[in-house]
Design a protein around this motif. Structure first.
Motif, PDB file in Angstrom:
ATOM      1  N   TYR A  56       0.848  -1.200   0.000  1.00 39.14           N
ATOM      2  CA  TYR A  56       0.000   0.000   0.000  1.00 39.14           C
ATOM      3  C   TYR A  56       0.882   1.247   0.000  1.00 39.14           C
ATOM      4  CZ  TYR A  56      -3.685   3.170   1.704  1.00 39.14           C
ATOM      5  OH  TYR A  56      -4.583   4.191   1.866  1.00 39.14           O
ATOM      6  N   ASP A  57       1.964   1.220   0.791  1.00 41.25           N
ATOM      7  CA  ASP A  57       2.893   2.361   0.810  1.00 41.25           C
ATOM      8  C   ASP A  57       3.445   2.647  -0.592  1.00 41.25           C
ATOM      9  OD1 ASP A  57       2.692   3.151   3.406  1.00 41.25           O
ATOM     10  OD2 ASP A  57       4.621   2.359   4.065  1.00 41.25           O
ATOM     11  N   GLU A  58       3.791   1.586  -1.328  1.00 37.86           N
ATOM     12  CA  GLU A  58       4.351   1.785  -2.666  1.00 37.86           C
ATOM     13  C   GLU A  58       3.298   2.358  -3.625  1.00 37.86           C
ATOM     14  OE1 GLU A  58       7.272   1.932  -3.776  1.00 37.86           O
ATOM     15  OE2 GLU A  58       6.861   1.986  -5.922  1.00 37.86           O
ATOM     16  N   VAL A  59       2.053   1.904  -3.464  1.00 35.87           N
ATOM     17  CA  VAL A  59       0.960   2.466  -4.279  1.00 35.87           C
ATOM     18  C   VAL A  59       0.863   3.970  -4.013  1.00 35.87           C
ATOM     19  CG1 VAL A  59      -1.570   2.511  -4.523  1.00 35.87           C
ATOM     20  CG2 VAL A  59      -0.355   0.325  -4.485  1.00 35.87           C
ATOM     21  N   LEU A  60       0.903   4.334  -2.732  1.00 37.00           N
ATOM     22  CA  LEU A  60       0.828   5.766  -2.383  1.00 37.00           C
ATOM     23  C   LEU A  60       2.036   6.525  -2.920  1.00 37.00           C
ATOM     24  CD1 LEU A  60      -0.442   5.502   1.287  1.00 37.00           C
ATOM     25  CD2 LEU A  60      -1.622   6.610  -0.607  1.00 37.00           C
ATOM     26  N   ARG A  61       3.213   5.907  -2.825  1.00 32.15           N
ATOM     27  CA  ARG A  61       4.434   6.562  -3.312  1.00 32.15           C
ATOM     28  C   ARG A  61       4.298   6.874  -4.812  1.00 32.15           C
ATOM     29  NH1 ARG A  61       8.448   5.813  -0.179  1.00 32.15           N
ATOM     30  NH2 ARG A  61       7.835   3.693   0.343  1.00 32.15           N
ATOM     31  N   ARG A  62       3.746   5.910  -5.575  1.00 32.11           N
ATOM     32  CA  ARG A  62       3.612   6.132  -7.030  1.00 32.11           C
ATOM     33  C   ARG A  62       2.565   7.195  -7.349  1.00 32.11           C
ATOM     34  NH1 ARG A  62       4.512   0.297 -10.075  1.00 32.11           N
ATOM     35  NH2 ARG A  62       6.242  -0.340  -8.739  1.00 32.11           N
ATOM     36  N   ILE A  63       1.476   7.208  -6.562  1.00 34.29           N
ATOM     37  CA  ILE A  63       0.452   8.238  -6.808  1.00 34.29           C
ATOM     38  C   ILE A  63       1.057   9.614  -6.529  1.00 34.29           C
ATOM     39  CG2 ILE A  63      -1.808   9.146  -6.117  1.00 34.29           C
ATOM     40  CD1 ILE A  63      -2.599   6.268  -5.347  1.00 34.29           C
ATOM     41  N   ALA A  64       1.788   9.722  -5.422  1.00 40.59           N
ATOM     42  CA  ALA A  64       2.409  11.001  -5.066  1.00 40.59           C
ATOM     43  C   ALA A  64       3.408  11.421  -6.147  1.00 40.59           C
ATOM     44  CB  ALA A  64       3.090  10.888  -3.707  1.00 40.59           C
ATOM     45  N   ALA A  65       4.220  10.463  -6.617  1.00 36.66           N
ATOM     46  CA  ALA A  65       5.228  10.782  -7.640  1.00 36.66           C
ATOM     47  C   ALA A  65       4.547  11.280  -8.914  1.00 36.66           C
ATOM     48  CB  ALA A  65       6.087   9.549  -7.930  1.00 36.66           C
ATOM     49  N   ALA A  66       3.438  10.620  -9.296  1.00 36.00           N
ATOM     50  CA  ALA A  66       2.725  11.033 -10.519  1.00 36.00           C
ATOM     51  C   ALA A  66       2.160  12.445 -10.366  1.00 36.00           C
ATOM     52  CB  ALA A  66       1.602  10.040 -10.827  1.00 36.00           C
ATOM     53  N   MET A  67       1.892  12.849  -9.113  1.00 36.77           N
ATOM     54  CA  MET A  67       1.363  14.197  -8.865  1.00 36.77           C
ATOM     55  C   MET A  67       2.482  15.201  -8.639  1.00 36.77           C
ATOM     56  SD  MET A  67      -1.552  13.097  -6.101  1.00 36.77           S
ATOM     57  CE  MET A  67      -2.012  14.751  -5.673  1.00 36.77           C
ATOM     58  N   GLY A  68       3.728  14.707  -8.602  1.00 39.08           N
ATOM     59  CA  GLY A  68       4.858  15.597  -8.338  1.00 39.08           C
ATOM     60  C   GLY A  68       4.889  16.071  -6.895  1.00 39.08           C
ATOM     61  N   ARG A  69       4.392  15.210  -5.992  1.00 40.33           N
ATOM     62  CA  ARG A  69       4.355  15.595  -4.571  1.00 40.33           C
ATOM     63  C   ARG A  69       5.193  14.625  -3.752  1.00 40.33           C
ATOM     64  NH1 ARG A  69       0.666  19.427  -2.827  1.00 40.33           N
ATOM     65  NH2 ARG A  69       0.950  18.592  -0.752  1.00 40.33           N
ATOM     66  N   PRO A  70       5.707  15.080  -2.614  1.00 45.61           N
ATOM     67  CA  PRO A  70       6.449  14.150  -1.755  1.00 45.61           C
ATOM     68  C   PRO A  70       5.484  13.193  -1.065  1.00 45.61           C
ATOM     69  CG  PRO A  70       6.239  16.278  -0.698  1.00 45.61           C
ATOM     70  CD  PRO A  70       5.631  16.435  -2.059  1.00 45.61           C
ATOM     71  N   PHE A  71       5.964  12.017  -0.724  1.00 46.28           N
ATOM     72  CA  PHE A  71       5.134  11.075   0.027  1.00 46.28           C
ATOM     73  C   PHE A  71       5.726  10.946   1.423  1.00 46.28           C
ATOM     74  CE2 PHE A  71       4.574   6.425   1.169  1.00 46.28           C
ATOM     75  CZ  PHE A  71       3.323   6.612   1.721  1.00 46.28           C
ATOM     76  N   ARG A  72       5.001  11.506   2.389  1.00 49.25           N
ATOM     77  CA  ARG A  72       5.454  11.428   3.783  1.00 49.25           C
ATOM     78  C   ARG A  72       4.383  10.668   4.575  1.00 49.25           C
ATOM     79  NH1 ARG A  72       5.587  17.018   3.202  1.00 49.25           N
ATOM     80  NH2 ARG A  72       7.492  17.804   2.278  1.00 49.25           N
ATOM     81  N   PRO A  73       4.586   9.345   4.735  1.00 49.13           N
ATOM     82  CA  PRO A  73       3.549   8.568   5.431  1.00 49.13           C
ATOM     83  C   PRO A  73       3.529   8.840   6.933  1.00 49.13           C
ATOM     84  CG  PRO A  73       5.423   7.171   4.852  1.00 49.13           C
ATOM     85  CD  PRO A  73       5.727   8.521   4.296  1.00 49.13           C
ATOM     86  N   LEU A  74       2.337   8.855   7.480  1.00 49.01           N
ATOM     87  CA  LEU A  74       2.165   8.962   8.923  1.00 49.01           C
ATOM     88  C   LEU A  74       1.440   7.677   9.335  1.00 49.01           C
ATOM     89  CD1 LEU A  74       2.296  10.805  11.470  1.00 49.01           C
ATOM     90  CD2 LEU A  74      -0.018  11.548  10.876  1.00 49.01           C
ATOM     91  N   HIS A  75       2.219   6.701   9.809  1.00 49.96           N
ATOM     92  CA  HIS A  75       1.613   5.399  10.119  1.00 49.96           C
ATOM     93  C   HIS A  75       0.814   5.487  11.423  1.00 49.96           C
ATOM     94  CE1 HIS A  75       4.632   3.995   7.128  1.00 49.96           C
ATOM     95  NE2 HIS A  75       3.566   3.339   6.742  1.00 49.96           N
ATOM     96  N   VAL A  76      -0.497   5.243  11.290  1.00 49.59           N
ATOM     97  CA  VAL A  76      -1.398   5.323  12.439  1.00 49.59           C
ATOM     98  C   VAL A  76      -1.586   3.903  12.984  1.00 49.59           C
ATOM     99  CG1 VAL A  76      -3.715   6.009  13.196  1.00 49.59           C
ATOM    100  CG2 VAL A  76      -2.612   7.222  11.287  1.00 49.59           C
ATOM    101  N   PRO A  77      -1.241   3.671  14.261  1.00 50.95           N
ATOM    102  CA  PRO A  77      -1.385   2.310  14.800  1.00 50.95           C
ATOM    103  C   PRO A  77      -2.825   1.809  14.693  1.00 50.95           C
ATOM    104  CG  PRO A  77      -0.201   3.732  16.340  1.00 50.95           C
ATOM    105  CD  PRO A  77      -0.728   4.616  15.251  1.00 50.95           C
ATOM    106  N   LEU A  78      -2.955   0.544  14.318  1.00 53.46           N
ATOM    107  CA  LEU A  78      -4.310  -0.017  14.170  1.00 53.46           C
ATOM    108  C   LEU A  78      -5.071   0.024  15.487  1.00 53.46           C
ATOM    109  CD1 LEU A  78      -3.506  -3.040  11.835  1.00 53.46           C
ATOM    110  CD2 LEU A  78      -4.709  -0.927  11.242  1.00 53.46           C
TER     111      LEU A  78
END
Ligand SMILES: NC(=O)c1ccc[n+]([C@@H]2O[C@H](COP(=O)([O-])OP(=O)(O)OC[C@H]3O[C@@H](n4cnc5c(N)ncnc54)[C@H](OP(=O)(O)O)[C@@H]3O)[C@@H](O)[C@H]2O)c1
Length: 290
Positions: free
Chosen positions: A217-239
């Protein structure tokens, strides 16, 4: 063939309708509000109708050789239930198709569809598949993973996640973000639908449609962010933090996640798409974040 497409005005419909036309089929689109029909239906015949109440279905399918059934919902709202839309909806569509003498029914389900699933979405998708298989019409079931790429209006994962990435400096990710996904392009799913109508070997078959790569899922988000020209800074929320709050939060207008959606996200959505691409002679599109 003359083909009735239910749910033609939605996201996947925006890819399926042109794919059917490209294969030489004539499309009739079932929509609930013809006045609001989206631009991708400009070239096709419109038939008003509702698959849950069944209104308009008989007239819509009259004279059609086949039905492509796309109607589905990912969350219950405004009185629409998963059981109503997925199970009663497909029963009504199957009944109308049989009555009209249609010779093929292509049903869009979802990877993980299972009558025993703990989530209402996948359970009712499983129930719907059973109805399709028992109806006596030559059918093909296609179970996509998560779908990306150009399509009609309507919710899709990339647009939704992109919308959040656009406005937040840190992207909330529930859990460790390592759950697997295998996004498949709308173009590939649509071409499979179109070819399933005429491929004799596809009758009575269920195909799982996923993309060529298994990603986290992180990699999916990274690619979406890259396609938008934005940085991907994940904030992992504990389940442990989100789980107790989600049953209440999911009812807030615009809140992007339900308990069922979190369960499905964490379970992952992957498959062996080999038989799908082989049967329909398609080349899998890689996920480019768009
Ligand atoms: N998108 C994905 O990533 C994905 C992944 C796996 C499986 N699927 C499945 O693929 C199918 C299409 O998904 P989608 O993404 O295109 O969804 P969508 O954009 O929400 O489109 C669904 C369409 O169904 C119509 N609809 C809903 N209730 C109806 C009813 N009672 N009678 C007639 N039409 C009705 C909606 O029309 P209105 O505009 O009138 O609401 C809408 O046009 C669904 O079965 C979904 O479960 C999608």
């Amino acid at each position: 063939m003359r083909v009735l497409v239910t749910g033609a005005g939605g996201y996947l419909g925006g890819a399926v309708v042109p794919a059917l036309e490209a294969e030489g089929h004539r499309v009739r689109a079932l929509v609930r509000r013809p006045a609001d029909a989206p631009a991708h239906l400009r070239t096709v015949e419109i038939a008003p109708g509702d698959v849950v109440s069944g209104s308009g279905l008989a007239a819509a399918v009259a004279g059609c050789d086949a039905v492509v059934h796309l109607v589905g919902i990912i969350r219950e709202a405004r009185g629409a239930t998963m059981a109503g839309v997925h199970v009663q909806g497909v029963r009504n569509a199957l009944g109308a198709a049989a009555h009209a003498g249609a010779s093929r029914f292509v049903h869009i389900s979802a990877v993980g569809a299972d009558t025993h699933s703990p989530t209402a979405y996948l359970r009712t998708k499983g129930d719907a598949e059973r109805c399709v298989a028992a109806a006596g019409l030559p059918y093909t079931i296609i179970r996509p993973t998560v779908v990306f790429g150009p399509g009609g209006p309507g919710r899709n994962l990339v647009a939704e996640l992109g919308g959040i990435l656009r406005v937040t400096p840190f992207m909330p990710v529930f859990g460790d973000g390592r759950y697997p996904m295998q996004p498949v392009s709308a173009r590939n799913v649509a071409a499979g639908c179109a070819r399933a109508l005429t491929l004799p070997a596809a009758a009575g078959r269920t195909y799982e449609a996923g993309g060529p790569e298994r990603l986290t899922y992180d990699e999916v988000l990274r690619r979406i962010a890259a396609a938008m020209g934005r940085p991907f800074r994940p904030l992992h929320v504990p389940l442990g933090l989100i789980r107790p709050l989600l049953p209440a939060l999911q009812h807030l207008p615009g809140f992007p996640l339900t308990v069922d959606q979190l369960t499905m996200l964490l379970d992952g959505s992957v498959c062996d798409p080999g038989p799908f691409f082989e049967a329909f002679g398609l080349t899998p599109d890689p996920f480019d974040g768009r």
